[in-house]
Design an enzyme around this catalytic site. Structure first.
Site, PDB file in Angstrom:
ATOM      1  N   PHE A 241       0.735  -1.117  -0.096  1.00 28.27           N
ATOM      2  CA  PHE A 241      -0.090   0.041   0.002  1.00 28.27           C
ATOM      3  C   PHE A 241       0.829   1.154   0.195  1.00 28.27           C
ATOM      4  O   PHE A 241       0.208   2.256   0.473  1.00 28.27           O
ATOM      5  CB  PHE A 241      -0.901  -0.085   1.127  1.00 28.27           C
ATOM      6  CG  PHE A 241      -1.674  -1.038   1.671  1.00 28.27           C
ATOM      7  CD1 PHE A 241      -2.542  -1.757   0.723  1.00 28.27           C
ATOM      8  CD2 PHE A 241      -1.210  -2.067   2.801  1.00 28.27           C
ATOM      9  CE1 PHE A 241      -3.098  -3.147   0.996  1.00 28.27           C
ATOM     10  CE2 PHE A 241      -1.789  -3.223   3.015  1.00 28.27           C
ATOM     11  CZ  PHE A 241      -2.992  -3.818   1.996  1.00 28.27           C
ATOM     12  N   ARG A 597      -9.760  -0.326 -19.984  1.00 33.34           N
ATOM     13  CA  ARG A 597     -10.102  -1.725 -20.263  1.00 33.34           C
ATOM     14  C   ARG A 597      -9.711  -2.431 -19.037  1.00 33.34           C
ATOM     15  O   ARG A 597      -8.709  -2.183 -18.320  1.00 33.34           O
ATOM     16  CB  ARG A 597      -8.975  -2.132 -21.401  1.00 33.34           C
ATOM     17  CG  ARG A 597      -9.752  -3.396 -21.972  1.00 33.34           C
ATOM     18  CD  ARG A 597      -9.459  -3.555 -23.556  1.00 33.34           C
ATOM     19  NE  ARG A 597      -8.027  -3.662 -23.618  1.00 33.34           N
ATOM     20  CZ  ARG A 597      -7.634  -4.653 -24.316  1.00 33.34           C
ATOM     21  NH1 ARG A 597      -8.425  -5.808 -24.687  1.00 33.34           N
ATOM     22  NH2 ARG A 597      -6.271  -4.834 -24.687  1.00 33.34           N
ATOM     23  N   ASN A 600      -8.617  -8.233 -16.351  1.00 32.16           N
ATOM     24  CA  ASN A 600      -9.177  -9.316 -15.609  1.00 32.16           C
ATOM     25  C   ASN A 600     -10.219  -9.021 -14.510  1.00 32.16           C
ATOM     26  O   ASN A 600     -10.023  -8.377 -13.378  1.00 32.16           O
ATOM     27  CB  ASN A 600      -7.923 -10.104 -14.792  1.00 32.16           C
ATOM     28  CG  ASN A 600      -8.546 -11.440 -14.200  1.00 32.16           C
ATOM     29  OD1 ASN A 600      -9.804 -11.722 -13.850  1.00 32.16           O
ATOM     30  ND2 ASN A 600      -7.499 -12.429 -14.203  1.00 32.16           N
ATOM     31  N   LYS A 602     -11.993 -10.515 -12.570  1.00 35.74           N
ATOM     32  CA  LYS A 602     -12.096 -11.361 -11.179  1.00 35.74           C
ATOM     33  C   LYS A 602     -11.000 -10.278 -10.463  1.00 35.74           C
ATOM     34  O   LYS A 602     -11.571  -9.867  -9.158  1.00 35.74           O
ATOM     35  CB  LYS A 602     -11.769 -12.678 -11.390  1.00 35.74           C
ATOM     36  CG  LYS A 602     -11.975 -13.491 -10.108  1.00 35.74           C
ATOM     37  CD  LYS A 602     -11.773 -14.935 -10.265  1.00 35.74           C
ATOM     38  CE  LYS A 602     -11.895 -15.657  -9.078  1.00 35.74           C
ATOM     39  NZ  LYS A 602     -11.506 -17.324  -9.375  1.00 35.74           N
ATOM     40  N   THR A 603      -9.999 -10.322 -10.809  1.00 34.10           N
ATOM     41  CA  THR A 603      -8.809  -9.747  -9.872  1.00 34.10           C
ATOM     42  C   THR A 603      -9.054  -8.231  -9.668  1.00 34.10           C
ATOM     43  O   THR A 603      -8.830  -7.675  -8.724  1.00 34.10           O
ATOM     44  CB  THR A 603      -7.432  -9.961 -10.325  1.00 34.10           C
ATOM     45  OG1 THR A 603      -7.171  -9.653 -11.724  1.00 34.10           O
ATOM     46  CG2 THR A 603      -7.033 -11.342 -10.349  1.00 34.10           C
ATOM     47  N   GLN A 607      -9.649  -6.394  -6.353  1.00 34.90           N
ATOM     48  CA  GLN A 607      -8.699  -5.343  -5.848  1.00 34.90           C
ATOM     49  C   GLN A 607      -9.542  -4.181  -5.454  1.00 34.90           C
ATOM     50  O   GLN A 607      -9.362  -3.517  -4.518  1.00 34.90           O
ATOM     51  CB  GLN A 607      -7.876  -4.995  -7.306  1.00 34.90           C
ATOM     52  CG  GLN A 607      -6.742  -4.115  -6.603  1.00 34.90           C
ATOM     53  CD  GLN A 607      -5.752  -3.531  -7.966  1.00 34.90           C
ATOM     54  OE1 GLN A 607      -5.959  -4.284  -9.085  1.00 34.90           O
ATOM     55  NE2 GLN A 607      -4.832  -2.974  -7.645  1.00 34.90           N
ATOM     56  N   GLY A 671      -5.214   2.077 -15.276  1.00 36.76           N
ATOM     57  CA  GLY A 671      -4.820   1.765 -14.068  1.00 36.76           C
ATOM     58  C   GLY A 671      -5.790   1.745 -12.929  1.00 36.76           C
ATOM     59  O   GLY A 671      -6.779   2.552 -12.889  1.00 36.76           O
ATOM     60  N   GLU A 674      -5.755   2.568  -6.727  1.00 36.78           N
ATOM     61  CA  GLU A 674      -5.827   3.556  -6.069  1.00 36.78           C
ATOM     62  C   GLU A 674      -7.190   4.443  -6.129  1.00 36.78           C
ATOM     63  O   GLU A 674      -7.632   4.784  -4.730  1.00 36.78           O
ATOM     64  CB  GLU A 674      -4.737   4.525  -6.010  1.00 36.78           C
ATOM     65  CG  GLU A 674      -3.368   3.534  -5.636  1.00 36.78           C
ATOM     66  CD  GLU A 674      -2.045   4.512  -5.712  1.00 36.78           C
ATOM     67  OE1 GLU A 674      -1.884   4.807  -6.979  1.00 36.78           O
ATOM     68  OE2 GLU A 674      -1.639   4.895  -4.581  1.00 36.78           O
TER      69      GLU A 674
HETATM   70 MO1  MOS Z   1       1.013   3.408  -4.021  1.00 38.86          MO
HETATM   71  S1  MOS Z   1       0.439   4.270  -2.347  1.00 38.86           S
HETATM   72  O1  MOS Z   1       1.870   4.421  -4.949  1.00 38.86           O
HETATM   73  O2  MOS Z   1       1.690   1.972  -3.580  1.00 38.86           O
END
Ligand code: MOS
Length: 708
Positions: A241, A597, A600, A602-603, A607, A671, A674
């Site tokens: 994290f 896009r 996956n 599922k992951t 996440q 991405g 976060e």
């Molecule tokens: Mo993230 S806080 O850039 O691991």
């Protein structure tokens, strides 16, 4: 059928659940010795004496190293400061002098045959200090602006567009409030660990890190070695994290201790040390003032953030960015200030800055909606930004409106009543709340290799990390499609500086960066084999080779300057509050995200659910109890620093709106990481207000604050 877009099971799932996945601290070079830190008990001053006699005589002890007997290390200046280090200040140097800058600072290390022997002996080291008055109180009145380097590379001390103060004065409707969140800690379940082993002047480090390349560069400079003499291995990371972005002092300590005793040495931080040795989210206070017309259109946004940093480095966060970027507004002013304290330097943690900024802005937007008597979703739709007004660029893609629609529909958002305390179930007050989430999409240069093997399988390698989101799996899918192979014929290896270079596994940029490199490497190796090759096994045989490799470097073009790329989201939650006892439950959280896009589903869903649970922790549980008398976190353990457990989480779901951002990169991903935590805490705070009529502006929202 293509692998990308399918809910493929984690390719490393079996290794993880059967315990064969090896984490940094689990490697076992022969003659491995163990280290324990000696840490300062004062927050500021200098060490007068160190009595290590008892520790040295203790069973199994090989060495006690402090500034008294440690070698002076070169600490060579790096040509370029690591992107994960604060732009100004100086990283802590270990055992180079008698100075103490914060409580818990490593001031010595004991090396012994076993962990228990080392930890026992570390307690026998007696230290006396010349104590100085420490700055341990968060005093906003003493805040100062960031230095020029920080302002340029971190968060500017001030940004303006239009005339926010004047517009605020003239606004029909105003909100002006201060929002506070405490210092928080990453608390990954895998503790930080480093094993260092020297062979002559070559060093191998098994290290928990989100960026093997940076750890190598930093340690090479600390010890004055050529970078090629340092190898860093980190195949699995058990959560981080942000805590494993930097090469923290304990990495240097492991290498220094290993050289001192002439054996490999393992340093594993204790849970308590994870509160002083790997950064934290800084305590931050934000004033937000919004001005709007009666129809809800924003006319002024003022955002002033004051955050703690250490006395030796400036860790700045983009706390002002949600204020500058989320909504259309002609008049915006943001400010950022530091309170410099005797603490270890804070660091990036779970959407640094954006999650904090979103908490303040999205609560303020809710307060504005309440004043206007307007559906908070409608207020946000009316203020939607058609372009990035902060950077004055068009979006590369923006499906935020679809996020609102999708999440609202799944949640069953019924704007029947904006009156607080209007929904109840017996003695339980029910509230619905929502918030917007934004997080910038980043892309950096990355490299990968793809190798076709005689048995018809392929091997893909890149020095990326996987701290849990599913990088192994997603890269396997990308490679499988590019090679036209089934997923089970592709093996991905990551986390080693011997592999092609990858950027930091942070800032949600791994797929946009490394994913595209893997894709190109696979295309390259196919091209090398000949366009008409139908079977790799036969084609390799025809070429008279048993393997064929291609490497690719992929980097962003000028699209990052022409467009502004962001992930977007909308979070809706239900809160239930016991009217008599103030006990808060959050039975439902629904997020809808535009992340480009989805490689996956599922992951990706996993996440996002993880990120949303992190947001639940931020809203209701997480808080470092800072004792200003000592400059120390009093609840530096997982018993008293609360994080959500299964019983705290009921229904959570993450949905993805159709999106494919080829303008940002060829894979179309933006991405995904976060973005998932952004917006959760304000959505919960807003739901609690809707349930109870109480506006709690300081996190975490606890029973005590609700009943106060
Ligand atoms: Mo993230 S806080 O850039 O691991």
């Amino acid at each position: 059928m293509s692998a990308v877009g399918r809910p493929v099971d984690r390719v490393d799932g079996r290794a993880k659940v059967t315990g064969t996945a090896r984490y940094a601290g689990e490697f076992a070079p022969p003659r491995l010795a163990h280290a324990a830190l000696v840490t300062s008990t004062i927050a500021r001053g200098s060490i007068l004496t160190i009595d290590a006699a008892a520790a040295e005589k203790s069973a199994g002890v090989l060495a006690v190293i402090t500034h008294v007997n440690a070698p002076r290390l070169p600490y060579r200046r790096m040509k370029e400061r690591p992107a994960v280090d604060p732009p100004s200040g100086e990283a802590l140097r270990v055992f180079q002098d008698a100075d103490v800058l914060f409580s818990g600072q490593p001031i010595g290390v004991v090396v012994a045959e076993t962990v228990a022997q080392a930890r026992h002996a570390a307690r026998l080291v007696r230290v006396t200090y010349d104590e100085a008055r420490a700055r341990t109180v968060f005093e906003p009145d003493r805040a100062t602006p960031p230095s020029e380097a920080t302002a340029e590379d971190g968060e500017p001390g001030e940004t303006r567009r239009g005339h926010a103060v004047r517009a605020l004065d003239e606004a029909d409707v105003r909100v002006d409030a201060t929002y506070v969140h405490p210092r928080e800690h990453h608390n990954a379940i895998e503790p930080h660990a480093t094993i260092a082993a020297w062979e002559g002047d070559r060093l191998t480090l098994w290290d928990k890190t989100q960026w093997v390349g940076n750890t190598r560069a930093v340690i090479a400079h600390v010890f004055g070695l050529p970078e090629e003499h340092v190898r860093v291995v980190s195949p699995f990371v058990g959560g981080a994290f942000g805590s494993a972005l930097r090469a923290w002092p304990h990495v240097t300590i492991a290498a220094l201790a290993a050289r001192h005793v002439g054996r490999p040495v393992r340093v594993e931080l204790t849970r308590r040390e994870c509160y002083t040795s790997i950064g934290c989210r800084p305590h931050t206070e934000q004033r937000v003032a919004l001005g709007a017309r009666r129809d809800g259109r924003l006319t002024a946004v003022v955002h002033e953030a004051t955050a703690q940093t250490s006395v030796y480095e400036e860790h700045a966060e983009e706390t002002g960015n949600p204020a500058r970027t989320t909504y259309a507004c002609p008049n915006v002013l943001t400010r950022y200030r530091f309170v410099r304290m005797n603490t270890n330097t804070p660091t990036s943690m779970r959407a640094p800055g954006h999650v904090s900024g979103a908490f303040a802005i999205e609560c303020a937007m809710d307060e504005l909606a309440v004043q206007l008597g307007m559906d908070p979703v409608e207020l946000r739709v009316r203020n939607r930004a058609d372009r990035d007004e902060a950077q004055d660029r068009p979006w590369s893609s923006n499906e935020l409106l679809a996020c609102y629609r999708t999440a609202a529909e799944r949640f069953g958002w019924a704007p029947s009543s904006w009156h607080p305390r209007s929904l109840r179930d017996g003695s339980i007050l029910i509230g619905h709340g929502m918030a917007t989430a934004i997080y910038p999409a980043h892309r950096s240069a990355a490299s990968a290799s793809a190798t076709l093997l005689a048995d018809g399988t392929a091997l893909v390698r890149t020095a990326a990390s996987d701290m849990g989101p599913g990088t192994y799996t997603a890269l396997t899918q990308v490679a499988a499609d590019a090679l036209d192979l089934p997923v089970d014929r592709v093996r991905v290896e990551i986390g080693d500086t011997d592999m092609p270079k990858a950027p930091v596994h942070g800032g949600s940029m791994t797929m946009a960066s490394v994913g595209n490199a893997v894709h190109t490497a696979c295309e390259n190796v196919r091209r090398k084999l000949g366009a008409n090759a139908r079977s790799y096994v036969e084609a390799l045989r025809d070429h008279g080779v048993d393997r064929l490799e291609a490497i690719a470097d992929a980097e962003p073009g000028d699209e990052t300057e022409r467009f502004s790329s962001y992930a977007f989201g909308a979070v809706f939650v239900e809160a239930r509050v016991d009217a008599d006892l103030g006990v808060i439950r959050v039975p439902r959280m629904i997020g809808a995200y535009d992340v480009g896009r989805v490689v996956n589903p599922k992951t990706a869903r996993s996440q996002c659910i993880g990120g949303m649970v992190g947001g639940l922790g931020m809203a209701l549980l997480e808080r470092a109890d800072w004792d200003a008398r000592f400059g120390r976190v009093m609840n530096a353990n997982l018993a008293e620093y609360l994080v959500p457990v299964n019983a705290d989480v009921v229904e959570v779901d993450a949905l993805f709106v159709p999106s494919d951002d080829r303008c940002f990169n060829p894979l179309g991903v933006k991405g995904l990481a976060e973005i998932a935590i952004c917006g959760v805490a304000p959505a919960i705070a807003n739901a609690i207000h809707h349930a109870t009529g109480r506006r709690v502006r300081e996190l975490p929202i606890t029973v005590e604050k609700l009943l106060a």
